[in-house]
Scaffold this motif. Structure first.
Motif, mmCIF file in Angstrom:
data_model
loop_
_atom_site.group_PDB
_atom_site.id
_atom_site.type_symbol
_atom_site.label_atom_id
_atom_site.label_comp_id
_atom_site.label_asym_id
_atom_site.label_seq_id
_atom_site.Cartn_x
_atom_site.Cartn_y
_atom_site.Cartn_z
ATOM 1 N N THR A 102 -3.227 4.704 -4.865
ATOM 2 C CA THR A 102 -3.054 3.380 -5.440
ATOM 3 C C THR A 102 -2.081 3.479 -6.608
ATOM 4 O O THR A 102 -1.595 4.556 -6.950
ATOM 5 N N SER A 139 -2.454 -1.319 6.788
ATOM 6 C CA SER A 139 -3.614 -0.621 6.237
ATOM 7 C C SER A 139 -3.571 0.876 6.491
ATOM 8 O O SER A 139 -4.308 1.640 5.868
ATOM 9 N N GLU A 140 -2.729 1.314 7.423
ATOM 10 C CA GLU A 140 -2.603 2.735 7.707
ATOM 11 C C GLU A 140 -1.233 3.007 8.308
ATOM 12 O O GLU A 140 -0.541 2.088 8.772
ATOM 13 N N LEU A 141 -0.847 4.267 8.290
ATOM 14 C CA LEU A 141 0.400 4.659 8.921
ATOM 15 C C LEU A 141 0.219 4.727 10.431
ATOM 16 O O LEU A 141 -0.895 4.941 10.922
ATOM 17 N N THR A 151 -1.989 11.256 2.201
ATOM 18 C CA THR A 151 -3.096 10.603 1.510
ATOM 19 C C THR A 151 -2.665 9.238 1.012
ATOM 20 O O THR A 151 -1.511 9.046 0.605
ATOM 21 N N GLU A 152 -3.561 8.294 1.085
ATOM 22 C CA GLU A 152 -3.280 6.981 0.493
ATOM 23 C C GLU A 152 -3.596 7.042 -0.998
ATOM 24 O O GLU A 152 -4.625 7.593 -1.412
ATOM 25 N N THR A 201 4.118 0.145 2.335
ATOM 26 C CA THR A 201 3.889 -0.670 3.517
ATOM 27 C C THR A 201 2.831 -1.722 3.223
ATOM 28 O O THR A 201 2.049 -1.585 2.279
ATOM 29 N N ARG A 245 0.858 -1.190 0.000
ATOM 30 C CA ARG A 245 0.000 0.000 0.000
ATOM 31 C C ARG A 245 0.887 1.230 0.000
ATOM 32 O O ARG A 245 2.018 1.212 0.507
ATOM 33 N N LEU A 246 0.354 2.305 -0.571
ATOM 34 C CA LEU A 246 1.153 3.504 -0.818
ATOM 35 C C LEU A 246 0.534 4.707 -0.127
ATOM 36 O O LEU A 246 -0.671 4.952 -0.240
ATOM 37 N N PHE A 247 1.374 5.470 0.563
ATOM 38 C CA PHE A 247 0.938 6.699 1.217
ATOM 39 C C PHE A 247 1.875 7.830 0.808
ATOM 40 O O PHE A 247 3.097 7.676 0.880
ATOM 41 N N CYS A 248 1.308 8.936 0.374
ATOM 42 C CA CYS A 248 2.096 10.109 0.008
ATOM 43 C C CYS A 248 1.944 11.176 1.080
ATOM 44 O O CYS A 248 0.827 11.443 1.549
#
Length: 314
Positions: A299, A278-280, A296-297, A275, A179-182
């Protein structure tokens, strides 16, 4: 003489943001992200009309020096056609000067829109390989451009030739658990300005370290996301750029202390986290917001889409 296109042709393109390097893969590894710029291109009787809404509105030039327009002109030339005039309408969602591939998206969108025009003539549209080559010529390296063209994760490379460099790329199948978080700050940065911070020479020890991590990164991205922390380590560009973006450098250190495999996105100042969670961690979220980061997450982005007529992102 190049074929003159008639007025009244309409084409469009939708192109994703991208994150380059991902730590050790300097100028080589890229990843498309689900933020999209859209362009509608129309041939008109004469002149040039440029409209921009969203990111960059009121800040970017609205003439022939606009990057999308420059890419369109290059694409028309390469396709062997010319237009009597152009109307270029841009709707941008990719933040500018944040390390999220806005320049590459602008170039790819211009070239892809030319494909939509060319498809209405007897000429052949550009292939993906040709789009990568033409787009990469603008920046001198293909990581962002290749991700924007192909979508997903990519490994790109440059072959040096006597006449001109040749740019190539292949896609990677990103592991579905990643999963990607910016984390995107208000602060801006210029790739050209941060690139001058990099030394002209590096030690064999540092080169060996990054080669091992870049090789491991391919494995981590495709098969073993449990290896992402080690695979995203870097000694060749992130430490050198840190003084130019202290808030991003500090946030990056915090994420990694919390066992989140994070890197600068491209040349920064945005930070990207990869990661399987599911969340930071809450501490990371609170610290990011307190220091002006919009977190923000996202895709994985799709490859460039073009069409005669109007394409809608989604």
């Amino acid at each position: 003489m190049n074929q003159l296109l008639p007025a009244g042709l309409v084409a469009s393109a939708v192109v994703s943001a991208s994150s380059a390097n991902l730590g050790p893969g300097f100028d080589t590894i890229g990843l498309a992200l689900s933020l999209y710029d859209e362009i509608v291109l129309e041939t008109i009787d004469s002149g040039l009309v440029v409209e921009v809404e969203g990111e960059g509105a009121g800040q970017v030039p609205l003439g022939p020096e606009h990057l999308v327009v420059r890419a369109i002109e290059r694409g028309l030339q390469a396709a062997g056609v010319r237009a009597p005039g152009l109307a270029v309408r841009c709707r941008n969602a990719i933040p500018h000067s944040r390390g999220l591939g806005s320049s590459a998206a602008a170039v790819v969108s211009g070239l892809a829109a030319v494909n939509g025009l060319v498809a209405q003539t007897h000429s052949a549209p550009f292939s993906e390989a040709q789009l990568i080559q033409l787009a990469s010529e603008f920046e001198g390296h293909p990581d962002n451009a290749a991700a924007a063209v192909l979508g997903g994760a990519v490994v790109s490379w440059t072959e040096r030739a006597d006449d001109a460099p040749a740019y190539s790329a292949v896609p990677l199948a990103l592991h579905p658990d990643i999963r990607l978080f910016c984390a995107i700050p208000e602060e801006r940065s210029s790739t050209a300005e941060t690139r001058v911070l990099l030394p002209a020479q590096v030690s064999h020890e540092d080169a060996r370290f990054n080669v091992s991590r870049a090789a491991l990164l391919v494995v981590a991205l495709t098969q073993r996301p449990d290896l992402l922390m080690a695979a995203t380590e870097d000694v060749l560009h992130q430490p050198q750029r840190a003084p130019a973006m202290p808030a991003s450098a500090e946030y990056l250190r915090l994420l990694r202390r919390l066992n989140v495999s994070a890197t600068l996105s491209g040349a920064g100042p945005s930070v990207i986290a990869l990661t399987t969670e599911s969340e930071l961690p809450s501490e990371a979220l609170d610290c990011g917001v307190a220091n002006g980061f919009r977190i923000t997450e996202v895709t994985v982005g799709e490859g460039a889409r073009w069409s005669p007529g109007v394409t809608v992102a989604g």
